[in-house]
Design an enzyme around this catalytic site. Structure first.
Site, PDB file in Angstrom:
ATOM      1  N   GLY A 241      37.361  72.933 105.420  1.00 34.28           N
ATOM      2  CA  GLY A 241      37.579  71.314 104.713  1.00 34.28           C
ATOM      3  C   GLY A 241      38.649  71.244 105.462  1.00 34.28           C
ATOM      4  O   GLY A 241      39.384  71.591 105.734  1.00 34.28           O
ATOM      5  N   ARG A 242      38.862  69.731 104.795  1.00 37.18           N
ATOM      6  CA  ARG A 242      40.292  68.874 105.277  1.00 37.18           C
ATOM      7  C   ARG A 242      41.349  69.577 105.057  1.00 37.18           C
ATOM      8  O   ARG A 242      41.432  69.581 105.516  1.00 37.18           O
ATOM      9  CB  ARG A 242      40.089  67.413 104.339  1.00 37.18           C
ATOM     10  CG  ARG A 242      39.275  66.329 105.261  1.00 37.18           C
ATOM     11  CD  ARG A 242      38.896  65.499 104.458  1.00 37.18           C
ATOM     12  NE  ARG A 242      37.695  65.983 103.327  1.00 37.18           N
ATOM     13  CZ  ARG A 242      36.801  65.268 103.130  1.00 37.18           C
ATOM     14  NH1 ARG A 242      37.103  64.030 102.856  1.00 37.18           N
ATOM     15  NH2 ARG A 242      36.205  65.265 101.522  1.00 37.18           N
ATOM     16  N   ILE A 243      41.219  70.127 103.585  1.00 35.43           N
ATOM     17  CA  ILE A 243      42.890  71.027 102.710  1.00 35.43           C
ATOM     18  C   ILE A 243      43.196  72.186 103.784  1.00 35.43           C
ATOM     19  O   ILE A 243      43.992  72.638 104.312  1.00 35.43           O
ATOM     20  CB  ILE A 243      42.245  70.690 101.802  1.00 35.43           C
ATOM     21  CG1 ILE A 243      42.272  69.592 101.187  1.00 35.43           C
ATOM     22  CG2 ILE A 243      44.141  71.559 101.179  1.00 35.43           C
ATOM     23  CD1 ILE A 243      42.655  69.670  99.392  1.00 35.43           C
TER      24      ILE A 243
ATOM     25  N   ARG B 203      31.334  77.893 105.595  1.00 31.63           N
ATOM     26  CA  ARG B 203      29.512  77.874 105.474  1.00 31.63           C
ATOM     27  C   ARG B 203      29.392  77.551 107.332  1.00 31.63           C
ATOM     28  O   ARG B 203      28.269  77.572 107.675  1.00 31.63           O
ATOM     29  CB  ARG B 203      29.320  76.538 104.976  1.00 31.63           C
ATOM     30  CG  ARG B 203      28.701  77.408 103.607  1.00 31.63           C
ATOM     31  CD  ARG B 203      27.935  76.148 102.691  1.00 31.63           C
ATOM     32  NE  ARG B 203      29.108  75.011 102.985  1.00 31.63           N
ATOM     33  CZ  ARG B 203      29.026  73.691 101.593  1.00 31.63           C
ATOM     34  NH1 ARG B 203      27.864  73.526 100.651  1.00 31.63           N
ATOM     35  NH2 ARG B 203      30.222  72.654 101.775  1.00 31.63           N
TER      36      ARG B 203
ATOM     37  N   ILE C 269      44.174  77.375  95.439  1.00 29.88           N
ATOM     38  CA  ILE C 269      43.788  76.291  95.158  1.00 29.88           C
ATOM     39  C   ILE C 269      42.956  75.702  95.181  1.00 29.88           C
ATOM     40  O   ILE C 269      42.920  74.308  94.685  1.00 29.88           O
ATOM     41  CB  ILE C 269      45.025  75.260  96.033  1.00 29.88           C
ATOM     42  CG1 ILE C 269      44.784  75.677  97.538  1.00 29.88           C
ATOM     43  CG2 ILE C 269      46.087  75.672  96.377  1.00 29.88           C
ATOM     44  CD1 ILE C 269      45.554  74.726  98.718  1.00 29.88           C
ATOM     45  N   ALA C 270      42.029  76.695  94.984  1.00 29.65           N
ATOM     46  CA  ALA C 270      40.511  75.961  94.693  1.00 29.65           C
ATOM     47  C   ALA C 270      39.998  75.257  93.616  1.00 29.65           C
ATOM     48  O   ALA C 270      40.307  74.354  92.797  1.00 29.65           O
ATOM     49  CB  ALA C 270      39.416  76.558  95.987  1.00 29.65           C
ATOM     50  N   ARG C 271      38.958  76.530  93.068  1.00 26.41           N
ATOM     51  CA  ARG C 271      39.201  75.843  91.293  1.00 26.41           C
ATOM     52  C   ARG C 271      38.499  77.187  90.837  1.00 26.41           C
ATOM     53  O   ARG C 271      39.336  78.331  91.550  1.00 26.41           O
ATOM     54  CB  ARG C 271      37.863  75.621  92.143  1.00 26.41           C
ATOM     55  CG  ARG C 271      37.598  74.339  92.042  1.00 26.41           C
ATOM     56  CD  ARG C 271      37.772  72.744  90.749  1.00 26.41           C
ATOM     57  NE  ARG C 271      37.689  71.155  90.548  1.00 26.41           N
ATOM     58  CZ  ARG C 271      38.697  70.866  91.347  1.00 26.41           C
ATOM     59  NH1 ARG C 271      39.193  71.450  91.304  1.00 26.41           N
ATOM     60  NH2 ARG C 271      37.891  69.476  91.296  1.00 26.41           N
TER      61      ARG C 271
ATOM     62  N   GLU D 146      40.307  77.873  82.310  1.00 20.61           N
ATOM     63  CA  GLU D 146      41.838  76.579  82.138  1.00 20.61           C
ATOM     64  C   GLU D 146      41.283  75.380  81.127  1.00 20.61           C
ATOM     65  O   GLU D 146      40.537  75.215  81.047  1.00 20.61           O
ATOM     66  CB  GLU D 146      42.180  75.854  84.044  1.00 20.61           C
ATOM     67  CG  GLU D 146      41.524  74.571  84.618  1.00 20.61           C
ATOM     68  CD  GLU D 146      41.918  74.563  85.545  1.00 20.61           C
ATOM     69  OE1 GLU D 146      42.504  75.882  86.181  1.00 20.61           O
ATOM     70  OE2 GLU D 146      42.239  73.434  85.822  1.00 20.61           O
TER      71      GLU D 146
ATOM     72  N   HIS E  42      47.692  74.002  87.543  1.00 23.47           N
ATOM     73  CA  HIS E  42      46.706  72.327  88.314  1.00 23.47           C
ATOM     74  C   HIS E  42      47.764  71.445  89.183  1.00 23.47           C
ATOM     75  O   HIS E  42      47.107  70.527  88.848  1.00 23.47           O
ATOM     76  CB  HIS E  42      46.176  72.236  87.455  1.00 23.47           C
ATOM     77  CG  HIS E  42      43.959  72.089  88.419  1.00 23.47           C
ATOM     78  ND1 HIS E  42      43.161  72.676  88.089  1.00 23.47           N
ATOM     79  CD2 HIS E  42      44.243  71.126  89.434  1.00 23.47           C
ATOM     80  CE1 HIS E  42      42.594  71.762  89.355  1.00 23.47           C
ATOM     81  NE2 HIS E  42      42.773  71.411  89.724  1.00 23.47           N
ATOM     82  N   ILE E  43      48.666  72.093  89.792  1.00 23.45           N
ATOM     83  CA  ILE E  43      48.659  71.202  90.225  1.00 23.45           C
ATOM     84  C   ILE E  43      49.333  70.726  91.735  1.00 23.45           C
ATOM     85  O   ILE E  43      50.474  70.077  92.064  1.00 23.45           O
ATOM     86  CB  ILE E  43      50.435  71.262  89.851  1.00 23.45           C
ATOM     87  CG1 ILE E  43      51.675  72.577  90.049  1.00 23.45           C
ATOM     88  CG2 ILE E  43      50.747  71.059  88.457  1.00 23.45           C
ATOM     89  CD1 ILE E  43      53.012  72.516  90.573  1.00 23.45           C
TER      90      ILE E  43
END
Ligand code: 8YV
Length: 327
Positions: free
Chosen positions: A155-157, A178, A237-239, A268, A286-287
Site C-alpha cells: 500500500g502507500r507505506i 493481494r 511495522i504493521a500490526r 502489546e 509502536h512508534i
C-alpha cells in the site's frame, strides 16, 4: 446544544481546543486505561468518539451505545473496528490515511537499518562497559545497499519504503500484495511483483506493511520463516498478530534468520518473554508514526472528520457508508 463526544485517550491540547468549539468534550487527558465495560459506560449518550487503535468498536458496544453516530480513529489501521457491525448499526467509521505515510516509511527504513547493522545491540554492549578492544568482526551485520528488499503489503507505506530502498540505497525491490500494482506505480517504486514464496526465499530484508485481519493472522509463522535466508532481516511495522511471535523467537534463537526489528507485537503492550531475551532483535513500542508533526496531523485529521461530519454531514476520510442511524 453541542453534541457530546468522548476522546478516549490523551491527545494534543490544541486539538481538544478545536473539538471544544463544536462539541461537549469528555476527554481522557489522564490517559486512564479502561475496560470495555468502562469504555461503554463513558460512551453513554455520546454522539461521537475519538479513538486510537486500541479501543474496540464492535456489535455489543454499538448495541449498548445507541446515540453513537461516528467513530474517528487516530490511526490508518482500523482492525479495532468491526466495520460490518458499524455499517449495519449506521455508525460512520473514519481513519487517518496519507498524513502518516512518509513518516512511517522513514521509521520502517530506520528499523531495518538498526536491525541489519546491529545498532541497538552494539549500543547496549558499549553502555554496559563491555567495550574493551576493537575486533575485525565486532557487530558485523548485513549490507543494506545493493541487497534485495522484500515488501509484503504494497500500500502507500510499502511503496514509500520501496522508493527509499530503490532510489536511496540501490536495492533490488520485490513485493507481494493481494493485488499487483499498475505498471506506472511499479516503475515509480522500481519494484517487481513476485509470489509469496519467492519473496520469502529471495529477500535479504523483508518488511511487513500489510493490514491486520483474520486473513493476515500469522501470515509469517514457522513455515514461512524456514523459507527465509539464514542471513535475512525481518521487520514488522504493521500490526502484532501478523507474525507468530513465538515462532519468530524460536527462529531467531536457532539462527534460522539473522535478526528482526519489531515495532508491533501480539498482545502489546506486553512483549513475549522469549523475544525480550534475544540480542538479535530490535524492539520499539509502536512508534512508527511518532514524529511530532505527523502525530499532530493525525490528531487534526481525526478531529476534522468529527467536525466535518457534524457541520457538513460527511467526513474527509470515511471507511464505510452507513445509512443514517435512527435517533
Ligand atoms: C498509530 C498506527 O499511531 O496508524 C496506525 O495504524 O499503527 C499508528 O500510526 C497507533 O495505532 C495509535 O493510534
Amino acid at each position: 446544544m453541542k453534541p457530546g463526544i468522548l476522546v478516549a485517550r490523551a491527545v494534543f491540547p490544541e486539538v481538544l481546543g478545536r473539538l471544544a468549539q463544536h462539541f461537549e468534550v469528555d476527554a481522557n487527558q489522564l490517559d486512564e486505561s479502561w475496560s470495555p465495560e468502562q469504555f461503554s459506560a463513558r460512551l453513554q449518550g455520546k454522539w461521537g468518539v475519538f479513538t486510537m487503535a486500541g479501543e474496540r468498536i464492535d456489535a455489543p458496544l454499538l448495541a449498548a451505545c445507541p446515540d453513537l453516530k461516528i467513530c474517528a480513529n487516530m490511526a490508518v489501521g482500523y482492525n479495532n473496528f468491526d466495520l460490518n457491525a458499524m455499517t449495519a448499526a449506521g455508525v460512520l467509521a473514519t481513519n487517518t490515511p496519507d498524513v502518516l505515510t512518509e513518516t512511517t516509511a522513514d521509521f520502517g527504513f530506520a528499523l531495518l537499518m538498526a536491525t541489519a547493522r546491529r545498532i541497538s545491540e552494539s549500543e547496549h554492549f558499549l553502555r554496559s562497559g563491555r567495550w574493551k578492544k576493537w575486533r575485525y568482526d565486532m557487530f558485523a551485520g548485513a549490507d543494506i545497499h545493493g541487497s534485495t528488499l522484500g515488501i509484503l503489503g504494497m500500500g502507500r507505506i510499502g511503496q514509500g519504503i520501496a522508493r527509499r530502498g530503490a532510489l536511496g540505497f540501490g536495492m533490488k525491490v520485490i513485493y507481494h500484495n493481494r493485488s499487483r500494482l499498475d505498471a506506472a506505480t511499479e516503475a515509480q517504486c522500481q519494484a517487481r511483483y513476485v509470489g509469496k514464496e519467492e519473496l520469502l526465499q529471495s529477500a535479504d530484508h523483508l518488511v511487513l506493511v500489510l493490514p491486520y485481519s483474520p486473513a493476515s493472522h500469522h501470515v509469517i509463522g514457522g513455515a514461512e520463516l524456514v523459507l527465509m535466508k539464514p542471513t535475512a532481516t525481518l521487520v514488522n511495522i504493521a500490526r502484532g498478530g501478523i507474525v507468530d511471535d513465538v515462532a519468530l523467537a524460536a527462529a531467531l534463537a536457532a539462527g534460522r534468520i539473522a535478526a528482526a526489528g519489531l515495532d508491533v507485537f501480539e498482545g502489546e503492550p506486553a512483549v513475549h518473554a522469549d523475544l525480550m531475551k534475544l540480542h538479535n532483535v530490535v524492539l520499539t513500542p509502536h512508534i512508527a508514526s511518532a514524529s511530532v508533526p505527523t502525530r499532530l496531523a493525525m490528531a487534526n485529521l481525526a478531529a476534522d472528520n468529527l467536525i466535518a461530519f457534524r457541520t457538513e454531514g460527511r467526513a474527509l476520510t470515511p471507511l464505510n457508508a452507513p445509512a443514517a442511524r435512527s435517533v
